[in-house]
Design a protein around this motif. Sequence first.
Motif, PDB file in Angstrom:
ATOM      1  N   CYS A  57       2.719   2.307  14.221  1.00 56.67           N
ATOM      2  CA  CYS A  57       1.656   3.180  13.701  1.00 56.67           C
ATOM      3  C   CYS A  57       0.645   2.478  12.801  1.00 56.67           C
ATOM      4  O   CYS A  57      -0.420   3.020  12.544  1.00 56.67           O
ATOM      5  CB  CYS A  57       2.270   4.359  12.970  1.00 56.67           C
ATOM      6  N   GLY A  58       0.935   1.253  12.323  1.00 57.11           N
ATOM      7  CA  GLY A  58       0.105   0.670  11.265  1.00 57.11           C
ATOM      8  C   GLY A  58      -0.856  -0.405  11.730  1.00 57.11           C
ATOM      9  O   GLY A  58      -0.878  -1.510  11.167  1.00 57.11           O
ATOM     10  N   PHE A  59      -1.697  -0.087  12.706  1.00 60.67           N
ATOM     11  CA  PHE A  59      -2.650  -1.067  13.246  1.00 60.67           C
ATOM     12  C   PHE A  59      -3.462  -1.720  12.133  1.00 60.67           C
ATOM     13  O   PHE A  59      -4.119  -1.037  11.341  1.00 60.67           O
ATOM     14  CB  PHE A  59      -3.590  -0.383  14.242  1.00 60.67           C
TER      15      PHE A  59
ATOM     16  N   PHE B  81       0.010  -2.967   8.764  1.00 61.25           N
ATOM     17  CA  PHE B  81       1.450  -3.236   8.557  1.00 61.25           C
ATOM     18  C   PHE B  81       1.835  -4.560   9.193  1.00 61.25           C
ATOM     19  O   PHE B  81       1.306  -4.956  10.242  1.00 61.25           O
ATOM     20  CB  PHE B  81       2.325  -2.159   9.210  1.00 61.25           C
TER      21      PHE B  81
END
Lengths: 309, 309
Positions: free
Chosen positions: A17-19, A22
Amino acid sequence: MDSIRVFAPATVANVACGFDIFGFAVDNPGDQITLTASDEPGVRIIDIIGDEGRLPREAGRNTASIAIQTYLKQINRLDVGLDVILHKQMPLGSGLGSSAASAVAGVFAANELLGRPLPIMKLLPFAMEGERIACGSAHADNVGPSLLGGFVVVRSYQPLDVIRIDTPANLFCTLVHPDIEVNTKDARFILKNEVSLKNTITQMGNVAGLIAGLMTPDYDLISRSLVDVIIEPVRSILIPEFNEAKQAALDNGALGCSISGSGPSMFALCRDAQTAEQVGAAMQQAFLSVGITSEAYVSQINKQGPKIL
Amino acid sequence: MDSIRVFAPATVANVACGFDIFGFAVDNPGDQITLTASDEPGVRIIDIIGDEGRLPREAGRNTASIAIQTYLKQINRLDVGLDVILHKQMPLGSGLGSSAASAVAGVFAANELLGRPLPIMKLLPFAMEGERIACGSAHADNVGPSLLGGFVVVRSYQPLDVIRIDTPANLFCTLVHPDIEVNTKDARFILKNEVSLKNTITQMGNVAGLIAGLMTPDYDLISRSLVDVIIEPVRSILIPEFNEAKQAALDNGALGCSISGSGPSMFALCRDAQTAEQVGAAMQQAFLSVGITSEAYVSQINKQGPKIL
């Protein structure tokens, strides 16, 4: 000390989810670098082992040497001479943060060899400068976790704001690198410049859930949050058998599975080593069923960052 | 027990970066409801105090009574008779979760009066049903924190996944409600359906930073993360003196300041009560400088949710 050998970890950027925000480091694979002090000022690449001749040997074009040069310039030590031997121990262009690991290993090794004039956190911009050469932009979602260890959030670039997040002690990562190549620039090019507000909201919910799940820790919440509705649906088309390999990971107990960085490598997070091994074997089998060989790596989340060997 | 009086807290939804996914409860203001058992089955609104006659008195159209009716139907107790007196203690249509507080107070009170047949977490869908009547959609970012207390993430609606996040003990909230009206449906209508990927990434970074900041706790990180690049730039144009009031909050030591829910109320988070009071006075002064009166409320984050009085 006139010679030093350093390991820097591979990294998984994006983490579903953390393009672009992350990334986390793993214990295996990683790159090694050997620096030897020389009387002749400047940074020289003496040898690169394990790249099949694909990386530039000129110091002005190589990720690791550029990171070191930028660092030496900043600390006003252009009098220093360093001979570099780079031991590539992971595939290039694989989505495992190969260039980041080399840049981090280089700048960390130089800083240690010189008696640590800068604290480790301050080395980040120099490693990012190495990334700029390799990827065209100075991203921090690979160099951040490779340098700091653990799970990292790049909250902002202007100013640079990198936050380290605690992860559960027993979190294991499976990496599978299928023997195909995806160009990072292609992988970025196919992304759309606009995202629906609906998907933005869904993704923000998963970003919040993943951070809360890691910090609590809450494995079920981690699992529910490892969902990417923005990037994965687009980029996964570049990876043959992506859906089958992902399903194999989930069927074998992975908490979640997605693309590592811009691919083609895939990562899965698991509750324990045994599950992680099983997940790796199942993913490799999925690729092999269409004739694609692969390498699998299983390790804990790396909490230390680079280390002296 | 044949009568019960319950308080349910007002709530701040969105919380700068977390559009549609974040919300938290405050100790002040809030709504009160009195339920009295009756021999005649069904739910009746006996009186509403403090709404200047603006809320519907028919049980089938009122947020609180609909939530109670939905609840009674679900637990198969349509034999129960309840007389409702609603004490509105906050402005309507203000962005403070007024309808959510009424729905939560109603369903919580009914559940307590009947000997708590359902655990509190299970009451959420009934309060959401009340919200559907008030807002046109069954959102959980106000009813979630009003019912559970504290800071809440609505990670997903299908299935419903609401996560409670720990907050620092000394976190204070300033609420300022300028005496102007913004229609929630207008506030939603002016939003764009598409967000740039760049802004999505920035917002995700702040979402991650805010959760990490709250859980660590790290006030500076909370402060850096209370930034909204998607919704606030659009909706703030509906609030006269928004920029001046926000700047006044920041100048007086607020960690961050943005729109509460869909406005026109604004919230600020602060490190202590004294700062929160000062911030409230400065924000009120900013509105007053253009002739807009306002109410200010200062309280800690409410950690308990509804309570029996």
